[in-house]
Design a protein around this motif. Structure first.
Motif, PDB file in Angstrom:
ATOM      1  N   HIS A 154       0.840  -1.209   0.000  1.00  0.00           N
ATOM      2  CA  HIS A 154       0.000   0.000   0.000  1.00  0.00           C
ATOM      3  C   HIS A 154       0.865   1.245   0.000  1.00  0.00           C
ATOM      4  CE1 HIS A 154       0.950  -0.579   4.275  1.00  0.00           C
ATOM      5  NE2 HIS A 154       0.795   0.730   4.401  1.00  0.00           N
ATOM      6  N   ASP A 156       0.721   4.950   2.016  1.00  0.00           N
ATOM      7  CA  ASP A 156       0.015   5.540   3.159  1.00  0.00           C
ATOM      8  C   ASP A 156      -0.904   6.684   2.731  1.00  0.00           C
ATOM      9  OD1 ASP A 156       1.244   3.747   4.848  1.00  0.00           O
ATOM     10  OD2 ASP A 156       2.785   5.143   5.538  1.00  0.00           O
ATOM     11  N   HIS A 245       4.877  -0.023   0.155  1.00  0.00           N
ATOM     12  CA  HIS A 245       5.520  -0.862   1.175  1.00  0.00           C
ATOM     13  C   HIS A 245       4.529  -1.888   1.704  1.00  0.00           C
ATOM     14  CE1 HIS A 245       3.670   2.492   3.314  1.00  0.00           C
ATOM     15  NE2 HIS A 245       3.677   1.773   4.417  1.00  0.00           N
TER      16      HIS A 245
HETATM   17 FE   FE2 Z   1       1.939   1.895   5.778  1.00  0.00          FE
END
Ligand code: FE2
Length: 291
Positions: A154, A156, A245
């Motif tokens: 994903h 952030d 990440h």
């Molecule tokens: Fe994250």
């Protein structure tokens, strides 16, 4: 308090801008690690049980529970699904069953609030060029032995998006050694130069109920694109809001606790009001008196 040298900070900032993430060992002193760990323990022991309900965290981010959306302004407790049997009975010790505490302990908890507003954290934001950093989210993530789940790939900023230019930085502080076995972070280097793949947005339905929905399905990435990032207890990992990440499940006997804070640069962009997390000017104030 351990002090990072000017050259450490410059290297960290260079790595952050080039790769979308940067690591710095020994960012926290052993005393700071102990302070944050002790307060986390206290919260679980003294506060979590008072709630009388155990909210299980949903890794798929369907986020249908009001408890989740309301945790943006308080100290909320979320449990690991694998900590319960099929009848809902806890099968691991209480202290090892919590997935995370969130999402506003940087303002609701005096210990985390003081630490998050410290000069040390401000210097970090300054080093990466944030002129007016605004902390919007904070969490202690436990990833406990055997029950700690994986985070799928994903960005952030899918959850905490700003207007262009998208600025979002995650400060991820290791309160345990983070290893391949207990689910350390894994990054696709320089993927912060890619566009935001999708967003998770807040929709208020006609009946007033809040729903969180994805704007598109998840993007696929190859395993060999990811680089493992093991770090020692006390390390900092700085995460650009756009870098892709993930982290694996904890299959080991060792916990992987972290304190993570997210901030955007108010001087350059606006926090979008359809993010799941709503911010207001009160967010910079401690809302619970010190105990
Ligand atoms: Fe994250």
């Amino acid at each position: 308090m351990s002090v990072s040298s000017q050259s450490d900070m410059e290297k960290m900032s260079k790595d952050f801008h080039e790769n979308g993430f940067a690591c710095m060992e020994n960012f926290l002193s052993p005393e700071e690690v102990e302070l944050l760990r002790a307060e986390s323990h206290r919260l679980i022991r003294e506060e979590a049980l008072k709630e009388g309900i155990r909210n299980v965290f949903n890794y798929d981010c369907n986020l249908e529970s009001n408890y989740f959306t309301e945790s943006t302004k308080k100290t909320g407790f979320f449990y690991e699904k694998k900590a319960f049997d099929e009848n809902g009975k806890l099968i691991v010790p209480e202290e090892q069953s919590v997935h995370k505490i969130g999402h506003a302990i940087h303002k609701t908890n005096p210990v985390f609030a003081a630490f998050t507003r410290s000069q040390k954290i401000n210097n970090l934001y300054k080093a990466i060029g944030y002129r007016e950093p605004k902390n919007v989210q904070s969490m202690v993530i436990f990833k406990n032995p055997r029950v700690g789940g994986e985070y799928m790939p994903h960005q952030d900023a899918s959850f905490l998006c700003t207007s262009e230019p998208i600025t979002l930085a995650g400060i991820w502080l290791a309160l345990d050694d983070a290893t391949k076995e207990n689910g350390c972070l894994e990054f696709i280097p320089s993927s912060h130069k890619w566009p935001l793949a999708r967003r998770n947005i807040r929709v208020v339905k006609d009946n007033g109920q809040v729903e969180l929905i994805w704007t598109s399905s998840p993007k696929e990435y190859a395993d060999n694109q990811f680089v493992l990032t093991p770090v020692r207890k006390g390390a900092l990992v700085l995460i650009d809001g756009l870098v892709v990440h993930r982290s694996g499940p904890n299959l080991s006997e060792n916990s992987r606790w972290v304190y993570a804070v997210h901030a955007y640069d108010k001087a350059r962009c606006r926090f979008l009001n359809d993010n799941w997390l709503q911010v207001d000017d009160q967010d910079d104030k401690v809302t619970e008196p010190p105990k």
